[in-house]
Design an enzyme around this catalytic site. Structure first.
Site, PDB file in Angstrom:
ATOM      1  N   HIS A 318       1.069  -1.332   0.087  1.00 60.55           N
ATOM      2  CA  HIS A 318       0.400  -0.166  -0.392  1.00 60.55           C
ATOM      3  C   HIS A 318       0.451   1.204   0.194  1.00 60.55           C
ATOM      4  CE1 HIS A 318      -2.862   2.637   0.859  1.00 60.55           C
ATOM      5  NE2 HIS A 318      -4.300   1.653   0.939  1.00 60.55           N
ATOM      6  N   ASP A 376      -8.160  -5.133  -0.011  1.00 63.87           N
ATOM      7  CA  ASP A 376      -8.695  -6.181  -0.794  1.00 63.87           C
ATOM      8  C   ASP A 376      -7.961  -7.898  -1.091  1.00 63.87           C
ATOM      9  OD1 ASP A 376      -7.427  -3.362  -2.896  1.00 63.87           O
ATOM     10  OD2 ASP A 376      -9.776  -4.076  -3.049  1.00 63.87           O
TER      11      ASP A 376
HETATM   12  C1  SDX Z   1      -6.019   0.172  -2.960  1.00 65.17           C
HETATM   13  O1  SDX Z   1      -4.409   5.012  -1.555  1.00 65.17           O
HETATM   14  C2  SDX Z   1      -5.622   3.532  -0.773  1.00 65.17           C
HETATM   15  O2  SDX Z   1      -5.846   4.292  -0.279  1.00 65.17           O
HETATM   16  C3  SDX Z   1      -5.970   2.862  -2.034  1.00 65.17           C
HETATM   17  C4  SDX Z   1      -7.014   1.887  -1.027  1.00 65.17           C
HETATM   18  C5  SDX Z   1      -8.049   2.209  -1.312  1.00 65.17           C
HETATM   19  O3  SDX Z   1      -9.486   2.179  -0.567  1.00 65.17           O
HETATM   20  O4  SDX Z   1      -9.001   3.625  -1.991  1.00 65.17           O
HETATM   21  O5  SDX Z   1      -6.283   1.881   0.096  1.00 65.17           O
HETATM   22  C6  SDX Z   1      -7.659   0.547  -1.983  1.00 65.17           C
HETATM   23  O6  SDX Z   1      -6.132   0.912  -3.790  1.00 65.17           O
HETATM   24  C7  SDX Z   1      -5.279  -0.832  -2.040  1.00 65.17           C
HETATM   25  C8  SDX Z   1      -5.057  -1.703  -3.334  1.00 65.17           C
HETATM   26  C9  SDX Z   1      -4.974  -2.995  -4.265  1.00 65.17           C
HETATM   27  N1  SDX Z   1      -3.725  -3.490  -4.796  1.00 65.17           N
HETATM   28  C10 SDX Z   1      -3.269  -4.276  -4.627  1.00 65.17           C
HETATM   29  O7  SDX Z   1      -2.959  -4.582  -4.045  1.00 65.17           O
HETATM   30  C11 SDX Z   1      -1.556  -4.621  -5.727  1.00 65.17           C
HETATM   31  C12 SDX Z   1      -0.919  -4.965  -5.397  1.00 65.17           C
HETATM   32  N2  SDX Z   1      -0.339  -3.584  -5.095  1.00 65.17           N
HETATM   33  C13 SDX Z   1       1.064  -2.726  -5.616  1.00 65.17           C
HETATM   34  O8  SDX Z   1       0.957  -2.765  -7.214  1.00 65.17           O
HETATM   35  C14 SDX Z   1       1.608  -2.070  -4.811  1.00 65.17           C
HETATM   36  O9  SDX Z   1       1.793  -1.985  -3.453  1.00 65.17           O
HETATM   37  C15 SDX Z   1       0.614  -1.276  -4.481  1.00 65.17           C
HETATM   38  C16 SDX Z   1       0.165   0.377  -6.296  1.00 65.17           C
HETATM   39  C17 SDX Z   1      -0.800  -0.978  -3.549  1.00 65.17           C
HETATM   40  C18 SDX Z   1       1.748   0.922  -3.580  1.00 65.17           C
HETATM   41  O10 SDX Z   1       2.250   0.990  -4.387  1.00 65.17           O
HETATM   42  P1  SDX Z   1       3.263   1.791  -4.628  1.00 65.17           P
HETATM   43  O11 SDX Z   1       3.322   2.615  -3.485  1.00 65.17           O
HETATM   44  O12 SDX Z   1       3.899   2.672  -5.631  1.00 65.17           O
HETATM   45  O13 SDX Z   1       5.041   0.956  -3.742  1.00 65.17           O
HETATM   46  P2  SDX Z   1       5.774   0.545  -5.170  1.00 65.17           P
HETATM   47  O14 SDX Z   1       5.427   0.253  -6.136  1.00 65.17           O
HETATM   48  O15 SDX Z   1       7.029   1.284  -5.352  1.00 65.17           O
HETATM   49  O16 SDX Z   1       7.151  -0.474  -4.047  1.00 65.17           O
HETATM   50  C19 SDX Z   1       7.793  -0.334  -3.299  1.00 65.17           C
HETATM   51  C20 SDX Z   1       8.399  -1.648  -3.239  1.00 65.17           C
HETATM   52  C21 SDX Z   1       8.812  -2.395  -5.326  1.00 65.17           C
HETATM   53  O17 SDX Z   1       9.669  -3.021  -5.276  1.00 65.17           O
HETATM   54  P3  SDX Z   1      11.290  -2.393  -5.048  1.00 65.17           P
HETATM   55  O18 SDX Z   1      11.092  -1.163  -6.503  1.00 65.17           O
HETATM   56  O19 SDX Z   1      11.784  -1.038  -4.185  1.00 65.17           O
HETATM   57  O20 SDX Z   1      12.340  -3.524  -5.372  1.00 65.17           O
HETATM   58  O21 SDX Z   1       7.365  -2.766  -3.072  1.00 65.17           O
HETATM   59  C22 SDX Z   1       7.095  -3.524  -4.561  1.00 65.17           C
HETATM   60  C23 SDX Z   1       7.508  -2.861  -5.626  1.00 65.17           C
HETATM   61  O22 SDX Z   1       7.763  -3.983  -6.411  1.00 65.17           O
HETATM   62  N3  SDX Z   1       5.759  -4.433  -4.046  1.00 65.17           N
HETATM   63  C24 SDX Z   1       5.348  -5.326  -4.720  1.00 65.17           C
HETATM   64  C25 SDX Z   1       4.397  -5.266  -4.324  1.00 65.17           C
HETATM   65  N4  SDX Z   1       3.842  -4.241  -3.673  1.00 65.17           N
HETATM   66  C26 SDX Z   1       4.758  -3.117  -3.756  1.00 65.17           C
HETATM   67  N5  SDX Z   1       6.248  -6.783  -4.733  1.00 65.17           N
HETATM   68  C27 SDX Z   1       5.673  -7.988  -5.052  1.00 65.17           C
HETATM   69  N6  SDX Z   1       3.710  -7.495  -4.832  1.00 65.17           N
HETATM   70  C28 SDX Z   1       2.826  -6.346  -4.273  1.00 65.17           C
HETATM   71  N7  SDX Z   1       1.676  -6.796  -4.027  1.00 65.17           N
END
Ligand code: SDX
Length: 442
Positions: A318, A376
């Site tokens: 998140h 989720d």
């Molecule tokens: C919702 O914003 C809100 O409040 C949203 C929400 C709401 O109520 O409105 O809470 C609802 O959208 C919840 C999120 C649902 N999405 C998912 O579950 C999809 C999987 N999650 C990821 O796509 C991700 O965690 C996000 C999109 C939720 C957040 O992405 P960020 O904040 O941009 O973080 P990032 O992509 O920069 O990740 C940081 C690191 C990265 O690795 P490095 O580059 O540091 O090596 O963490 C890794 C990412 O690759 N990472 C993951 C991951 N999420 C982040 N690696 C594997 N699996 C994951 N799910």
């Protein structure tokens, strides 16, 4: 006399200075503190005073607005609506009570609640001609596509609530949107089945009516299970609002141009659909089905950590929560309650999800990046147990989030400092060059 808690009124004497090492110039900007959470550097005059923009793709460090509706502390795993903890609201309120709180800023008195519930109940029907909009879609259309189309079309039917300068019209549009979303959503599901639309019933609660419109048929009476309606109500509460997430920011940006509320909410629905946002609940179920069994968890966690592999652990991570998402904690508890009350003893997807969570939370990759289950991760398992098809999961999220979107939209319209949202950029394209007529091109 209510305390003026606006940002301007709270501008701390503190400021932050920016020293430009290339020119030696220095500029300082006010540091403003809110009720809680990080202070903000007021950079509204940055460009005028320095000629520089800030650069913050994804708005990781940017506050886009001032709001009094929802507060999140990502490090502590805290979510509050108008100062009330989500745990207290989920435990003690029904969804329309939380809707009133989000829209009006206070929990309703018994009389206020009765009036509000009636106001919503008597706006649940749709204009009969909206049936035709459904007929234009293929039966296998994704219901979120239908939601985008039908909600956007509402502005063609409710001209008496599109004048955003009129507070009464804004509230009428807000009531209409909160009230009609379950009908629009249920009809999208019925359309996919080829079953007749069920009309809303004024003698049922919001959640009971939603469930009945989804699962009843004209052929027989349909008794809504109190277990399912209670679970639905809690799930709607958990999804109602969440600060300046992508879809809420989309609604605010669309609204900042003066677009009508129905168009703004349709834009929010479109943004929510993405798998990185509200589409994640559907993606989690598809992921669990792809992982299939505990034997494959190691393989899939390796793929989730592999930058060259597009696979992500859906429902994990998140932007704000770097601790447990309090909604996920409540959702997991609700999941167990619903499965127990529905006498579903061995739900393999729940067992798989819990094992996946256990292993991931012991894995350095997830621990170092503070990746925890979000709202989720467990919601899809409950939805499936309630008999809701996977393609409807994000639709349910949209039904719940509509009240958050309209509350934030109203707050944006009423904010005297709001302007049309128009971000700038850093340009890294071609420098100016002479035009070459086609006859002279190679
Ligand atoms: C919702 O914003 C809100 O409040 C949203 C929400 C709401 O109520 O409105 O809470 C609802 O959208 C919840 C999120 C649902 N999405 C998912 O579950 C999809 C999987 N999650 C990821 O796509 C991700 O965690 C996000 C999109 C939720 C957040 O992405 P960020 O904040 O941009 O973080 P990032 O992509 O920069 O990740 C940081 C690191 C990265 O690795 P490095 O580059 O540091 O090596 O963490 C890794 C990412 O690759 N990472 C993951 C991951 N999420 C982040 N690696 C594997 N699996 C994951 N799910």
């Amino acid at each position: 006399m209510s305390q003026d808690t606006s940002a301007a009124a709270r501008a701390a004497n503190a400021s932050v200075s920016l020293v430009d090492n290339t020119s030696g110039n220095e500029a300082s900007f006010p540091l403003i503190g809110g009720t809680d959470g990080p202070k903000v550097i007021d950079i509204r005059k940055l460009y005028a005073e320095t000629g520089y923009f800030t650069y913050d793709p994804g708005f990781v460090s940017t506050a886009s607005c001032e709001s009094k509706i929802t507060f999140i502390d990502g490090d502590e795993g805290i979510l509050m609506h108008r100062g009330y903890m989500i745990e207290d609201l989920a435990e003690n309120c029904d969804f329309l009570e939380v809707c009133y709180l989000l829209l009006y800023g206070e929990l309703p008195s018994p009389d206020q609640k009765t009036k509000f519930v009636n106001g919503i109940t008597y706006h649940t029907m749709l204009h009969e001609q909206l049936h035709n909009f459904y007929r234009g879609f293929r039966r296998d259309a994704h219901p979120m596509a239908i939601m985008c189309g039908v909600v956007g079309a509402l502005s063609a039917f409710y001209h008496d609530s599109t004048d955003i300068a009129d507070p009464h019209q804004r509230m009428v549009a807000s009531y209409r949107l909160v009230a009609k979303m379950p009908t629009i959503a249920a009809w999208a599901y019925k359309y996919s089945l080829g079953q007749p639309f069920m009309y809303p019933r004024n003698d049922l609660t919001y959640s009971e009516d939603f469930i009945r419109m989804m699962f009843a048929t004209p052929c027989e009476e349909y008794e809504v299970s109190p277990v399912i309606s209670k679970a639905m109500d809690r799930i709607l509460i958990l999804h109602a609002d969440h600060e300046q997430n992508a879809s809420t920011s989309t609604v605010r940006l669309a609204g900042s141009s003066g677009a009508n509320p129905f168009a703004c909410i349709a834009a929010g629905i479109a943004s929510l659909w993405g798998p990185a946002h509200g589409g994640a609940n559907e993606a989690v179920l598809n992921m669990l089905r792809e992982v299939r069994s505990k034997d494959h968890i190691t393989e899939y966690l390796a793929r989730a950590k592999d930058k060259d592999d597009p696979f992500r652990l859906m429902g994990f991570g998140h932007r704000v929560y770097k601790n447990h998402d309090p909604r996920a904690t409540i959702m997991r508890k609700t999941c167990h309650e619903v499965l127990d009350e529905l006498d579903i003893r061995d739900e393999p997807l729940l067992d798989l999800a819990m094992e996946l969570e256990r292993i991931a939370l012991e894995d350095d990759y997830f621990v170092e990046r503070k990746l925890y289950p979000n709202v989720d991760f467990y919601s899809g398992i409950i939805f499936q147990a309630l008999g809701i098809p996977t393609t409807m999961f994000t639709v349910l999220f949209a039904v719940a989030r509509t009240v958050g979107w309209v509350a934030q939209w109203n707050e944006m319209v009423e904010d005297p400092s709001q302007k049309i949202g128009r971000p700038r950029q850093i340009y890294t394209g071609q420098a100016r060059r002479p035009f070459v007529p086609i006859a002279q091109r190679g």
